[in-house]
Design a protein around this motif. Sequence first.
Motif, PDB file in Angstrom:
ATOM      1  N   ARG A 185     108.593  72.282 159.506  1.00  0.00           N
ATOM      2  CA  ARG A 185     108.579  73.343 158.482  1.00  0.00           C
ATOM      3  C   ARG A 185     108.365  74.702 159.124  1.00  0.00           C
ATOM      4  O   ARG A 185     107.598  74.837 160.075  1.00  0.00           O
ATOM      5  CB  ARG A 185     107.453  73.099 157.484  1.00  0.00           C
ATOM      6  CG  ARG A 185     107.700  71.901 156.607  1.00  0.00           C
ATOM      7  CD  ARG A 185     107.059  72.072 155.240  1.00  0.00           C
ATOM      8  NE  ARG A 185     107.127  70.850 154.479  1.00  0.00           N
ATOM      9  CZ  ARG A 185     108.207  70.441 153.817  1.00  0.00           C
ATOM     10  NH1 ARG A 185     109.290  71.156 153.810  1.00  0.00           N
ATOM     11  NH2 ARG A 185     108.188  69.310 153.149  1.00  0.00           N
ATOM     12  N   SER A 186     109.027  75.709 158.553  1.00  0.00           N
ATOM     13  CA  SER A 186     108.826  77.078 159.030  1.00  0.00           C
ATOM     14  C   SER A 186     107.424  77.525 158.629  1.00  0.00           C
ATOM     15  O   SER A 186     106.822  76.961 157.713  1.00  0.00           O
ATOM     16  CB  SER A 186     109.876  78.014 158.436  1.00  0.00           C
ATOM     17  OG  SER A 186     109.639  78.203 157.059  1.00  0.00           O
ATOM     18  N   LYS A 187     106.917  78.530 159.295  1.00  0.00           N
ATOM     19  CA  LYS A 187     105.568  79.033 159.001  1.00  0.00           C
ATOM     20  C   LYS A 187     105.450  79.492 157.545  1.00  0.00           C
ATOM     21  O   LYS A 187     104.427  79.337 156.913  1.00  0.00           O
ATOM     22  CB  LYS A 187     105.226  80.213 159.927  1.00  0.00           C
ATOM     23  CG  LYS A 187     105.231  79.848 161.393  1.00  0.00           C
ATOM     24  CD  LYS A 187     103.917  79.229 161.810  1.00  0.00           C
ATOM     25  CE  LYS A 187     103.853  79.030 163.300  1.00  0.00           C
ATOM     26  NZ  LYS A 187     104.024  77.677 163.728  1.00  0.00           N
ATOM     27  N   LYS A 188     106.527  80.047 157.013  1.00  0.00           N
ATOM     28  CA  LYS A 188     106.530  80.516 155.627  1.00  0.00           C
ATOM     29  C   LYS A 188     106.807  79.382 154.643  1.00  0.00           C
ATOM     30  O   LYS A 188     106.744  79.576 153.435  1.00  0.00           O
ATOM     31  CB  LYS A 188     107.568  81.624 155.452  1.00  0.00           C
ATOM     32  CG  LYS A 188     107.239  82.863 156.268  1.00  0.00           C
ATOM     33  CD  LYS A 188     108.306  83.913 156.134  1.00  0.00           C
ATOM     34  CE  LYS A 188     107.961  85.099 157.028  1.00  0.00           C
ATOM     35  NZ  LYS A 188     109.016  86.095 157.051  1.00  0.00           N
ATOM     36  N   GLY A 189     107.125  78.194 155.169  1.00  0.00           N
ATOM     37  CA  GLY A 189     107.339  77.029 154.316  1.00  0.00           C
ATOM     38  C   GLY A 189     108.675  76.984 153.611  1.00  0.00           C
ATOM     39  O   GLY A 189     108.907  76.138 152.769  1.00  0.00           O
ATOM     40  N   ARG A 190     109.573  77.886 153.950  1.00  0.00           N
ATOM     41  CA  ARG A 190     110.864  77.941 153.249  1.00  0.00           C
ATOM     42  C   ARG A 190     111.932  77.078 153.893  1.00  0.00           C
ATOM     43  O   ARG A 190     112.825  76.602 153.230  1.00  0.00           O
ATOM     44  CB  ARG A 190     111.354  79.382 153.170  1.00  0.00           C
ATOM     45  CG  ARG A 190     110.479  80.215 152.273  1.00  0.00           C
ATOM     46  CD  ARG A 190     111.148  81.528 151.936  1.00  0.00           C
ATOM     47  NE  ARG A 190     110.227  82.336 151.156  1.00  0.00           N
ATOM     48  CZ  ARG A 190     109.800  83.525 151.490  1.00  0.00           C
ATOM     49  NH1 ARG A 190     110.239  84.086 152.592  1.00  0.00           N
ATOM     50  NH2 ARG A 190     108.950  84.185 150.731  1.00  0.00           N
ATOM     51  N   GLY A 191     111.866  76.927 155.186  1.00  0.00           N
ATOM     52  CA  GLY A 191     112.908  76.194 155.892  1.00  0.00           C
ATOM     53  C   GLY A 191     112.375  74.956 156.578  1.00  0.00           C
ATOM     54  O   GLY A 191     111.183  74.825 156.829  1.00  0.00           O
ATOM     55  N   VAL A 192     113.296  74.036 156.885  1.00  0.00           N
ATOM     56  CA  VAL A 192     112.974  72.827 157.635  1.00  0.00           C
ATOM     57  C   VAL A 192     114.008  72.708 158.735  1.00  0.00           C
ATOM     58  O   VAL A 192     115.206  72.799 158.473  1.00  0.00           O
ATOM     59  CB  VAL A 192     113.039  71.573 156.727  1.00  0.00           C
ATOM     60  CG1 VAL A 192     112.878  70.303 157.543  1.00  0.00           C
ATOM     61  CG2 VAL A 192     111.996  71.631 155.638  1.00  0.00           C
ATOM     62  N   GLY A 193     113.556  72.534 159.966  1.00  0.00           N
ATOM     63  CA  GLY A 193     114.512  72.376 161.052  1.00  0.00           C
ATOM     64  C   GLY A 193     113.859  72.194 162.396  1.00  0.00           C
ATOM     65  O   GLY A 193     112.683  72.502 162.577  1.00  0.00           O
ATOM     66  N   VAL A 194     114.635  71.697 163.326  1.00  0.00           N
ATOM     67  CA  VAL A 194     114.178  71.495 164.696  1.00  0.00           C
ATOM     68  C   VAL A 194     113.671  72.819 165.272  1.00  0.00           C
ATOM     69  O   VAL A 194     112.679  72.858 165.991  1.00  0.00           O
ATOM     70  CB  VAL A 194     115.316  70.908 165.575  1.00  0.00           C
ATOM     71  CG1 VAL A 194     114.940  70.897 167.042  1.00  0.00           C
ATOM     72  CG2 VAL A 194     115.685  69.504 165.102  1.00  0.00           C
ATOM     73  N   GLU A 195     114.320  73.930 164.901  1.00  0.00           N
ATOM     74  CA  GLU A 195     113.942  75.233 165.459  1.00  0.00           C
ATOM     75  C   GLU A 195     112.524  75.651 165.110  1.00  0.00           C
ATOM     76  O   GLU A 195     111.941  76.486 165.783  1.00  0.00           O
ATOM     77  CB  GLU A 195     114.931  76.334 165.032  1.00  0.00           C
ATOM     78  CG  GLU A 195     114.855  76.730 163.576  1.00  0.00           C
ATOM     79  CD  GLU A 195     115.848  76.017 162.679  1.00  0.00           C
ATOM     80  OE1 GLU A 195     116.225  76.614 161.653  1.00  0.00           O
ATOM     81  OE2 GLU A 195     116.238  74.877 162.989  1.00  0.00           O
ATOM     82  N   TYR A 196     111.941  75.067 164.055  1.00  0.00           N
ATOM     83  CA  TYR A 196     110.578  75.424 163.639  1.00  0.00           C
ATOM     84  C   TYR A 196     109.514  74.509 164.248  1.00  0.00           C
ATOM     85  O   TYR A 196     108.326  74.769 164.106  1.00  0.00           O
ATOM     86  CB  TYR A 196     110.454  75.377 162.118  1.00  0.00           C
ATOM     87  CG  TYR A 196     111.425  76.281 161.401  1.00  0.00           C
ATOM     88  CD1 TYR A 196     111.416  77.657 161.620  1.00  0.00           C
ATOM     89  CD2 TYR A 196     112.349  75.763 160.514  1.00  0.00           C
ATOM     90  CE1 TYR A 196     112.313  78.485 160.969  1.00  0.00           C
ATOM     91  CE2 TYR A 196     113.251  76.593 159.856  1.00  0.00           C
ATOM     92  CZ  TYR A 196     113.227  77.944 160.090  1.00  0.00           C
ATOM     93  OH  TYR A 196     114.119  78.760 159.440  1.00  0.00           O
ATOM     94  N   ALA A 197     109.926  73.444 164.891  1.00  0.00           N
ATOM     95  CA  ALA A 197     108.980  72.462 165.427  1.00  0.00           C
ATOM     96  C   ALA A 197     108.274  72.985 166.672  1.00  0.00           C
ATOM     97  O   ALA A 197     108.831  73.779 167.440  1.00  0.00           O
ATOM     98  CB  ALA A 197     109.711  71.163 165.753  1.00  0.00           C
ATOM     99  N   SER A 198     107.062  72.520 166.864  1.00  0.00           N
ATOM    100  CA  SER A 198     106.305  72.894 168.059  1.00  0.00           C
ATOM    101  C   SER A 198     106.864  72.164 169.278  1.00  0.00           C
ATOM    102  O   SER A 198     107.559  71.155 169.152  1.00  0.00           O
ATOM    103  CB  SER A 198     104.832  72.524 167.883  1.00  0.00           C
ATOM    104  OG  SER A 198     104.688  71.111 167.881  1.00  0.00           O
ATOM    105  N   VAL A 199     106.532  72.694 170.442  1.00  0.00           N
ATOM    106  CA  VAL A 199     106.920  72.049 171.693  1.00  0.00           C
ATOM    107  C   VAL A 199     106.405  70.611 171.716  1.00  0.00           C
ATOM    108  O   VAL A 199     107.132  69.674 172.061  1.00  0.00           O
ATOM    109  CB  VAL A 199     106.385  72.859 172.905  1.00  0.00           C
ATOM    110  CG1 VAL A 199     106.471  72.060 174.188  1.00  0.00           C
ATOM    111  CG2 VAL A 199     107.144  74.176 173.027  1.00  0.00           C
ATOM    112  N   ALA A 200     105.156  70.416 171.299  1.00  0.00           N
ATOM    113  CA  ALA A 200     104.556  69.067 171.290  1.00  0.00           C
ATOM    114  C   ALA A 200     105.305  68.131 170.357  1.00  0.00           C
ATOM    115  O   ALA A 200     105.548  66.959 170.695  1.00  0.00           O
ATOM    116  CB  ALA A 200     103.086  69.150 170.885  1.00  0.00           C
ATOM    117  N   ALA A 201     105.695  68.599 169.176  1.00  0.00           N
ATOM    118  CA  ALA A 201     106.408  67.753 168.212  1.00  0.00           C
ATOM    119  C   ALA A 201     107.783  67.353 168.749  1.00  0.00           C
ATOM    120  O   ALA A 201     108.209  66.206 168.592  1.00  0.00           O
ATOM    121  CB  ALA A 201     106.547  68.474 166.879  1.00  0.00           C
TER     122      ALA A 201
END
Length: 188
Positions: free
Chosen positions: A87-103
């Motif tokens: 999830r994006s920090k603002k909670g609007r989007g979902v995607g690989v680009e929003y994931a942490s390095v650890a995730a």
Amino acid sequence: MVKIKEIIVVEGRDDTVAIQRAVEADTIETNGSAINEETLERIKLAKEKRGVIIFTDPDFPGEKIRKTIAEHVPGCKHAFLPKEEARSKKGRGVGVEYASVAAIRQALQHVYEETLELKEEITFDDLVTAGLIGGALAKARRQRLGQLLKIGYTNGKQLHKRLQMFQISKEAFCTALEQVLQEEKQHE
């Protein structure tokens, strides 16, 4: 930094950037769900030469892309990211680009290889009996089970197929299901 031999298929440029922050890897970008023949041919070649890991967003378009690639290029490997990890920090989007390095690293450590010879160790009836299909708690149970088994969220029919496709053992399934049910009891 961990180096990945296989080429990772992602949806777009931002996903490539996120992957390359987490691991050393080459990517192929699908540029959305309308995958053209040229992209599919590149993925086929990549699978033949180095292997492919499909790592799409944990949403409907991402699943559509995953399914399209798997149909045209059988035998790929799959990495799944839980929605809450994407999830994006603002909670609007979902995607690989929003994931942490650890995730991202965690998802790539638990890659499943697609099996072309499907064995039905866990039946559709097993899923109904376990309360994973039908009933008020089925969706939440499938979601948690998908997290524990690292196969992503699915509807009932997809769950049955993924359990077969990735040859999840009855033992692993039962262990994960037991944990789901225990967690449910703790939250009552």
